[in-house]
Design a protein around this motif. Sequence first.
Motif, PDB file in Angstrom:
ATOM      1  N   GLN A  78       0.258  10.572 -16.994  1.00 41.59           N
ATOM      2  CA  GLN A  78       0.313  11.242 -15.698  1.00 41.59           C
ATOM      3  C   GLN A  78      -0.787  10.723 -14.776  1.00 41.59           C
ATOM      4  O   GLN A  78      -1.825  10.240 -15.216  1.00 41.59           O
ATOM      5  N   GLY A  79      -0.547  10.852 -13.481  1.00 41.31           N
ATOM      6  CA  GLY A  79      -1.579  10.531 -12.513  1.00 41.31           C
ATOM      7  C   GLY A  79      -2.450  11.745 -12.248  1.00 41.31           C
ATOM      8  O   GLY A  79      -2.060  12.888 -12.526  1.00 41.31           O
ATOM      9  N   ASP A  81      -3.867  14.252  -9.697  1.00 41.93           N
ATOM     10  CA  ASP A  81      -3.456  14.677  -8.357  1.00 41.93           C
ATOM     11  C   ASP A  81      -4.628  15.249  -7.565  1.00 41.93           C
ATOM     12  O   ASP A  81      -5.756  15.365  -8.054  1.00 41.93           O
ATOM     13  N   TYR A 353       2.488   7.264  -8.506  1.00 46.95           N
ATOM     14  CA  TYR A 353       2.839   8.686  -8.568  1.00 46.95           C
ATOM     15  C   TYR A 353       4.257   8.785  -9.103  1.00 46.95           C
ATOM     16  O   TYR A 353       4.970   7.770  -9.237  1.00 46.95           O
ATOM     17  N   GLY A 566       1.250  13.675  -9.537  1.00 49.17           N
ATOM     18  CA  GLY A 566       0.234  12.673  -9.835  1.00 49.17           C
ATOM     19  C   GLY A 566      -0.263  11.894  -8.633  1.00 49.17           C
ATOM     20  O   GLY A 566      -0.853  10.820  -8.797  1.00 49.17           O
TER      21      GLY A 566
END
Length: 631
Positions: A78-79, A81, A353, A566
């Motif tokens: 995951q990114g 955020d 993302y 993300g």
Amino acid sequence: MVAPLSTWPWENLGIFKYMLYGPIAAKVLYSWIYEDTLKDLWCLHILVICALRGLIHQLWSSYNNMLFLTRNRRIKQQGIDFKQIDREWDWDNFIILQALLASMACMIFPSLDGLPLVNPKGFITLLLLHVTISEPLYYWAHRFLHESYLFTHYHSLHHSSPVPHPFTAGHATLLEHLILCIVIGIPMTGSILMGYGSTSMIYGYVLAFDFLRCLGHSNVEVVPHEIFNKLPFLRYLVYTPTYHSLHHTDMETNFCLFMPLFDAMGNTLNGNSWQLHKKISSGSGAKEGRVPDFVFLAHVVDVISAMHVPFVFRSFASIPFSTRIFLLPMWPETFMVMLMMWAWSKTFLLTFYNLRGRLHQTWVVPRFGFQYFLPFATGGINRRIEEAILRADRIGVKVISLAALNKNEALNGGGTLFVDKHPDLKVRVVHGNTLTAAVILNEIPKDVKEVFLTGATSKLGRAIALYLCRKRVRVLMLTLSTERFQKIQKEAPADCQDYLVQVTKYQAAQNCKTWIVGKWITPREQSWAPSGTHFHQFVVPPILAFRRDCTYGDLAAMRLADDVEGLGYCEYTMERGVVHACHAGGVVHQLEGWTHHEVGAIDVDRIDLVWEAALKHGLRPVSSVNKKDSL
């Protein structure tokens, strides 16, 4: 009610919290300026150690965000955020806390100022105290923090970060960091009381402690599994990023500070630790990792904005770009990096993302804005763009969108050069200008009957003029080329051609309150606009907001759908969650599954279609102009 010691005393001070270093710094300056020798040397040591601790965390953060180096060894895919970045904004509170406690200790025990530089016995004593006291103390304290009340009111803050990051190591409550002060303080205090303390011991232990904390919270596996194959006992003496990440996934395991030995002794060692570490550190799986569905091919704007990237300053990259004073001292180094990029660098991955299960990435052509206008540099730039397109085609990317100067008409015909040269491309090449035109046109109120258009014969200018004349809006097209004007005029329906009017001077627009600027204009040229004019624009860089009696629109942009995941990076001067219209155009192209290339001239008939598709997929306009009464 807030639990005791769950908040920081200076959490409302913002940037002014750094004034807490003021008394320590003032003592150093006073001693340096007004006294013969630098007395109270401990003040200087505290400041230097704090700076080095910040540097260690920053370097680890930079490395974690260098996706072009780390993408194949990321633990969680995951990114990070904006929410996580904001929560961890004050990650360095613990450094201030420990600086204040260290200064108090030095004032109470002046003898600390007389420690020798080196004492080998001190390192041995410190290591023994760390292993026998600090490690088990932290292990059991950490387990207690996972009890219901303590976790809910204290430790849950640390676990609120879904993706581990070096700054996550410092993201915790005051109580937890007071416990860490005890953990880190016992070995140093014990060694000093035994008479084995030294300045190098303090520096080494504190910095090594932070280094290992950052390593454990890194989302990139940096420890090769081959080491543990050759020396199996080492896996119980030092943890890895994968090991600690499992604690954030399965919170009933892997509690140790740095040594998994204590998890093994406490029966809390996650059985998947070594297998997962080997899998990630070996980079098993596809060499390129997960294939993105969409790529936005960007470029660097200028030297200063080149520092607006996550691998330089994550927090700075998470807000819209503007020139800041702290960037100026780094200009020379960035300029040197620019020269090295020009000579050796290839297109690289900057950020990513996820949108509705699809991976969207931003790749960067390592060229700066001014280089696109150097005649001898255009061939090299086109080669870099072509290499990126071919790579995207090879790995299975569905859509690649060209940003700003990467689709310059004079450079490659808005992407036509690559599509004509490689007719069998499976990846769809998109310039995104259709949506850019749609965004600008939908900013214009319905009751407008006349507009003034600069950059009128450009790709975007042509499309805007043809669209508006079909709506029976009179377009004053500023151009000195009668031939180019007439060519565009002939493209309009016969009954609409009279709505296109060629003008050669800015004075012709002195009664027109709607200016669409596609070519940079000076404050003097702006002065011809009447009071109350609104300047729409599609020129890079944006024009100066010179007129106080006029309003200025932003560059064409759209806000991504609410279910984007993300995303923690602001695209140049765009607000959070907002991307340039050419970026959004590529997103829409991918989401719609269109199979045509969008290169060359803009198809005016598709402007409304692309606009409606963007709205259908949850993208929203962001201009300050009222959209209710737009064209």
